[in-house]
Design an enzyme around this catalytic site. Structure first.
Site, PDB file in Angstrom:
ATOM      1  N   GLU A  57       0.867  -1.179   0.000  1.00 35.45           N
ATOM      2  CA  GLU A  57       0.000   0.000   0.000  1.00 35.45           C
ATOM      3  C   GLU A  57       0.904   1.229   0.000  1.00 35.45           C
ATOM      4  O   GLU A  57       1.957   1.230   0.657  1.00 35.45           O
ATOM      5  CB  GLU A  57      -0.895   0.015   1.243  1.00 35.45           C
ATOM      6  CG  GLU A  57      -1.725   1.293   1.339  1.00 35.45           C
ATOM      7  CD  GLU A  57      -2.815   1.257   2.404  1.00 35.45           C
ATOM      8  OE1 GLU A  57      -2.656   0.530   3.406  1.00 35.45           O
ATOM      9  OE2 GLU A  57      -3.820   1.954   2.221  1.00 35.45           O
ATOM     10  N   CYS A 105      -6.774   1.060   3.171  1.00 36.22           N
ATOM     11  CA  CYS A 105      -7.729   2.175   3.223  1.00 36.22           C
ATOM     12  C   CYS A 105      -7.583   3.079   1.998  1.00 36.22           C
ATOM     13  O   CYS A 105      -8.509   3.788   1.632  1.00 36.22           O
ATOM     14  CB  CYS A 105      -7.536   2.979   4.498  1.00 36.22           C
ATOM     15  SG  CYS A 105      -8.014   2.059   5.945  1.00 36.22           S
ATOM     16  N   ASN A 136     -11.901  -3.184   0.756  1.00 37.85           N
ATOM     17  CA  ASN A 136     -10.971  -3.371   1.865  1.00 37.85           C
ATOM     18  C   ASN A 136     -11.678  -3.000   3.153  1.00 37.85           C
ATOM     19  O   ASN A 136     -12.322  -1.952   3.223  1.00 37.85           O
ATOM     20  CB  ASN A 136      -9.755  -2.452   1.701  1.00 37.85           C
ATOM     21  CG  ASN A 136      -8.893  -2.442   2.952  1.00 37.85           C
ATOM     22  OD1 ASN A 136      -8.300  -3.460   3.315  1.00 37.85           O
ATOM     23  ND2 ASN A 136      -8.834  -1.297   3.634  1.00 37.85           N
ATOM     24  N   GLU A 137     -11.562  -3.851   4.148  1.00 37.00           N
ATOM     25  CA  GLU A 137     -12.146  -3.561   5.476  1.00 37.00           C
ATOM     26  C   GLU A 137     -13.560  -2.991   5.357  1.00 37.00           C
ATOM     27  O   GLU A 137     -13.863  -1.941   5.926  1.00 37.00           O
ATOM     28  CB  GLU A 137     -11.245  -2.602   6.261  1.00 37.00           C
ATOM     29  CG  GLU A 137      -9.928  -3.240   6.636  1.00 37.00           C
ATOM     30  CD  GLU A 137      -9.095  -2.449   7.626  1.00 37.00           C
ATOM     31  OE1 GLU A 137      -9.434  -1.291   7.917  1.00 37.00           O
ATOM     32  OE2 GLU A 137      -8.096  -3.010   8.131  1.00 37.00           O
TER      33      GLU A 137
END
Ligand code: AHR
Length: 640
Positions: A24, A234, A358-359
């Site tokens: 990331e 994120c 994501n998440e």
């Protein structure tokens, strides 16, 4: 002395892609990190929306070359950032330099202390120039703090339209530095406009154009990762829904093609992202390091800001997913396969995995589960072979996690292809990792797990510093990973997070690999990952209830067999005492190790630029029959 029995007959199939990496762009992992561009803010696009300290001239300063004094910041120049007629509207800012005297202009500071130059290396310089009235000759030079010129070239801006200029700047053998600047000065008084100022070392990883930093890629390659998850995190979901917004969610189509056309964006970690490292480069990197690509797409839902696309407007987002699969796997007769081929890669990238969100988690007003279902139906209607990765949210302790598992499990009963693996994240104290060595022992085996982001965070170190990557964290991860490896039939994929941190540009620690302008080093956690990959078991061996007995004494263990039939035993001694172990097979016959690899250190030890191998593996070729585990050690024994 204890005897430990390995049942070499009882084998469990271990999945092949267990140990991978997760990239990331956090901590300047891309710009200022893996992406080999040496100019910071190359297109004058830095903006307070990225970071309140930013402005369009961030990392740029006036500069005057002066024969007597070398170089000075008190330059007879005016610098104006304009947007009226840019080279491309995708990156609308450019700089007008008006030099009131000869040798006045601007310089780029690079990142941190400056640009690192290596003696003997050639640097590919390029920029766009446009004359205003009369042609102006611009001198581009790599200068030292004292004004010494390491290399230079002269370019005459003679066109009224934007024109690209390139030159190779060669640094003399034996001359290296870490604090150079790149200056652009007008040789005579006059005005000139400038954009996309770029400087790359000629030697990037595999010497790819628009390339990546060699030392960092080699560290990744040495891990033999089976997959690379990208581009976040994120980073994927944090942003506006409008793909043209400066702070939009991460949209892959913005990241391919000529770098000038990739719109600089706000990186949610508090800086600017040029997108110079984009989807094509990610796929190429995956191929180059021998890893499967595992992209994660936004599910059109930003859980941080409660932005969401209504379910009946998901079409373009799902098209993005379908087009991405075609971009990766389609042949040249397909629209997006042709784009890939035109970018330079005729053969497909063989995408197998795709993450949706994501998440992401279900909220009262945000139906993530419904949107996953729509993505799944449309993707699998066209590409049933793609293995989709679902999301269990940001932790493994809340309702987000239990609700997600319940949802996927229920749906999978009616649709076996509904999801391949669920992405779980846990950033916990070292003690948690020790206490949860059995986390997956009794997991249902109906859906695979992707342990997609995890790391041990020592709560005693509360600054984002390399020391957070101490051996206490590393050894607890080693202990936990023995549990993951024993359960490789359910945990199909795993990756530590985050991967990179640049010193002085760190938002998050611990991280796997640290770097500065020209050096990089692995943390103890890096070496732990590397050892699990290097000694990857093709099949795991049953250790029965001995595991529990050892665990009660602070010793953690897994065993397996490699392709060439070597038995591998991984043991982690988390006690302060030396422990001796005798290994025997299921018939009570002694098993004699031929090689040992050991990591052992004080719990507070860590690696840093000055001492990069303080905590690193050591190999012993001749071993005695007995295994002597030093206090706080991770040991791998090979038995032929
Ligand atoms: O790895 C850092 C961040 O942790 C990731 O962006 C996010 O997925 C998680 O919360």
């Amino acid at each position: 002395m204890q005897t430990f029995q390995i049942n070499t007959k009882e084998k469990r199939e271990a999945t092949g892609d267990l140990f991978g990496i997760f990239f990331e762009d956090i901590n300047h992992a891309a710009d200022g990190g893996l992406y080999a561009e040496l100019i910071q803010n190359r297109a004058f696009e830095f903006d307070p929306i990225d970071n309140k300290n930013y402005h369009a001239l961030y990392a740029w300063m006036p500069c005057q070359l002066d024969e007597k004094n070398g170089q000075t910041d008190a330059a007879d120049v005016s610098l104006t950032v304009l947007t009226e007629s840019p080279y491309t509207k995708k990156n609308p800012h450019y700089l007008r330099i008006t030099a009131n005297s000869a040798a006045a202009g601007v310089k780029n500071l690079g990142f941190n202390s400056g640009i690192a130059l290596e003696g003997g290396e050639t640097y590919h310089f390029s920029c766009y120039l446009r004359k205003i009235d009369e042609p102006v000759t611009v001198k581009a030079c790599l200068i030292g703090k004292e004004g010494q010129i390491y290399a230079s070239c002269e370019l005459t801006a003679d066109a009224s339209d934007w024109k690209k200029y390139t030159a190779d700047l060669k640094i003399a053998e034996g001359t290296s530095c870490t604090d150079a600047n790149l200056a652009l000065v007008c040789m005579t008084p006059g005005s000139v406009e400038v954009d996309f100022v770029s400087l790359f070392p000629a030697h990037t990883y595999k010497n790819r154009p628009n390339g990546l930093r060699k030392d960092l890629c080699e560290m990744l390659e040495a891990m033999h990762p089976k997959f690379i998850r990208f581009p976040g995190g994120c980073l994927v979901h944090d942003g506006q829904l409008d793909e043209n917004a400066r702070d939009s969610m991460y949209r892959w189509k913005n990241t391919i093609g000529p770098v000038e056309e990739r719109p600089a964006r706000r990186n949610n970690w508090g800086y600017n992202q040029t997108l110079g490292l984009g989807y094509y480069e990610y796929f190429q990197l995956a191929e180059d390091i021998g890893a499967e690509p595992l992209p994660v797409l936004p599910a059109a839902y930003d859980p941080h800001h409660q932005r969401k696309v209504p379910l009946d407007e998901l079409g373009p987002w799902i098209d993005d997913a379908l087009d991405l699969i075609e971009f990766a796997n389609g042949d040249e007769s397909s629209k997006w396969g042709k784009v890939r081929a035109q970018l330079g890669h005729k053969a497909p990238f063989e995408l197998e995995y795709l993450g949706i969100g994501n998440e992401q988690w279900q909220m009262d007003n945000t139906d993530f589960f419904a949107r996953y279902k729509i993505f799944e139906q449309r993707i699998h209607a066209k590409y049933p072979e793609i293995k989709l990765i679902g999301s269990a949210g940001p932790d493994v302790t809340s309702n987000h996690y239990t609700d997600a598992w319940e949802f996927y499990r229920k749906e999978k009963k009616n649709n076996p292809n509904f999801v391949y693996a669920i992405d779980e994240h846990y950033y916990m104290p070292p003690q948690w990792f020790l206490e949860h060595n059995d986390f997956y022992d009794n997991y249902p085996r109906d859906i695979k797990v992707f342990a997609g982001e995890y790391a041990a965070h020592d709560p005693e170190i509360n600054i984002a510093h390399v020391s957070k990557n101490n051996w206490k964290a590393g050894i607890s991860e080693a202990a936990f990973l023995t549990g993951i490896e024993r359960n490789a039939d359910v945990v199909a994929l795993s990756s530590y997070a985050p991967l990179f941190a640049r010193v002085n540009y760190t938002q998050w620690a611990p991280d796997l690999i640290w770097m500065d302008e020209n050096t990089s080093w692995g943390t103890p956690s890096y070496y732990v990952q590397k050892l699990f990959s290097k000694f990857r078991a093709e099949s795991t061996l049953d250790l029965g209830d001995q595991i529990e007995k050892l665990r009660a004494q602070g010793i953690y263990c897994s065993a397996g067999e490699t392709e060439d039939k070597t038995t591998i035993v991984k043991l982690v001694n988390t006690t302060d005492n030396e422990v001796s172990i005798d290994l025997e097979n299921e018939e009570g016959k002694a098993l004699t190790p031929v090689k040992e690899t050991v990591m052992c250190a004080a719990l507070t030890d860590y690696n840093c630029a000055k001492n990069p191998m303080c905590v690193a593996p050591k190999e012993t070729v001749e071993c005695s029959g007995k295994i002597k585990m030093a206090p706080q050690s991770f040991i791998i024994v090979e038995i032929k």
